[in-house]
Design an enzyme around this catalytic site. Structure first.
Site, PDB file in Angstrom:
ATOM      1  CD  GLU A 261     -30.713 -57.069   2.362  1.00 50.27           C
ATOM      2  OE1 GLU A 261     -31.081 -55.893   2.359  1.00 50.27           O
ATOM      3  OE2 GLU A 261     -30.289 -57.655   1.339  1.00 50.27           O
TER       4      GLU A 261
ATOM      5  CG  ASP B 198     -33.463 -55.118   9.417  1.00 50.02           C
ATOM      6  OD1 ASP B 198     -32.519 -54.428   9.829  1.00 50.02           O
ATOM      7  OD2 ASP B 198     -34.642 -54.722   9.401  1.00 50.02           O
TER       8      ASP B 198
ATOM      9  CG  ASP C 279     -27.586 -55.380   2.461  1.00 49.60           C
ATOM     10  OD1 ASP C 279     -28.021 -54.754   3.446  1.00 49.60           O
ATOM     11  OD2 ASP C 279     -27.634 -54.940   1.299  1.00 49.60           O
TER      12      ASP C 279
ATOM     13  CD  GLU D 101     -29.495 -56.220   7.831  1.00 52.63           C
ATOM     14  OE1 GLU D 101     -29.726 -55.221   8.546  1.00 52.63           O
ATOM     15  OE2 GLU D 101     -29.868 -56.295   6.641  1.00 52.63           O
TER      16      GLU D 101
END
Length: 241
Positions: A52, A56, A125, A128
């Site tokens: 995650e 990102d 999440d 990502e």
């Protein structure tokens, strides 16, 4: 989400091939990327969080690069506004739903009882994490191809913000709720020379909205813009305003 528990790593990769355009070589890593901490031991759950974290950053880089190319005359403030609108949890959750990702997330049974806000964050999440898996398996081009496929149309549809979002929100708040926007700093992360602020804004009975930025003001603007877009005050081409 329960469906994903019955999928092997190879079946998961096959299910994601059409949605991502990438044939995963390391299917075990892909499976780890989509296994929420609630479905594993506390230690093993670190995998999900690391994916995650990486996803990102990859998403932010690719979207920022995409915006620079698409809007060569845009100033930094407009680019930041567009970036925040494209990478916030709500946008990611919508894209996750669009590609059917929630049904592929391996998660514990307690996830079904999460409040909607937390479910939005979980979907964001997971997306990502998927981006990180794409990047690790196929490099930046694999991640870029996927991101352009789903984020580019949203970028083109976003209407140009004509006013400072905090000013716009304040005027709208007085009309819609007889109230004044209240901003709250949720967190400040990163080193002193490169901080990232997270701010929440609340207006009357409306659900709060959140934004991030490299200054308090930028984060407040992002939060204000997020609320304006969500409530339809700032229109998106092709949808009702």
């Amino acid at each position: 989400m329960a469906t994903a528990k019955r999928l092997t790593a190879d079946a998961l990769a096959e299910a994601l091939y059409e949605r991502t355009g990438h044939a995963f070589r390391d299917t075990q890593r892909l499976q780890r990327a989509l296994t929420h901490a609630s479905a594993r031991s506390a230690h093993a759950g670190i995998d999900y969080e690391r994916f995650e974290f990486l996803g990102d950053r990859v998403l932010g880089l690719v979207v920022a690069d995409m915006l620079l190319a698409a809007y060569p005359n845009a100033v930094e403030g407009e680019l930041s506004l567009r970036l925040n609108a494209l990478v916030n949890a709500e946008a990611l959750s919508e894209i996750a739903e669009e590609i059917g990702l929630p049904e592929l997330i391996r998660a514990g049974s307690d996830v079904r009882n999460l409040a909607e806000r937390k479910r939005v964050n979980l979907r964001a999440d997971a997306l990502e994490s998927l981006i990180a898996a794409l990047y690790l398996d196929g490099g930046l081009e694999a991640a870029r191809s996927f991101i352009h496929r789903y984020w580019m149309p949203r970028s083109r549809a976003m209407a140009t913000a004509r006013r400072d979002p905090k000013t716009e929100l304040q005027e709208w708040a007085h009309q819609a709720a007889g109230d004044t926007p209240a901003y709250q700093i949720d967190s400040r992360e990163g080193p002193d020379h490169d901080p990232v602020f997270t701010v929440t804004v609340k207006v009357g009975r409306f659900d709060p909205a959140q934004g991030k930025g490299r200054s308090k003001r930028e984060a407040e603007q992002a939060a204000a813009a997020a609320l304006l877009v969500r409530e339809g005050v700032w229109s998106v081409e092709g949808s009702a305003a």
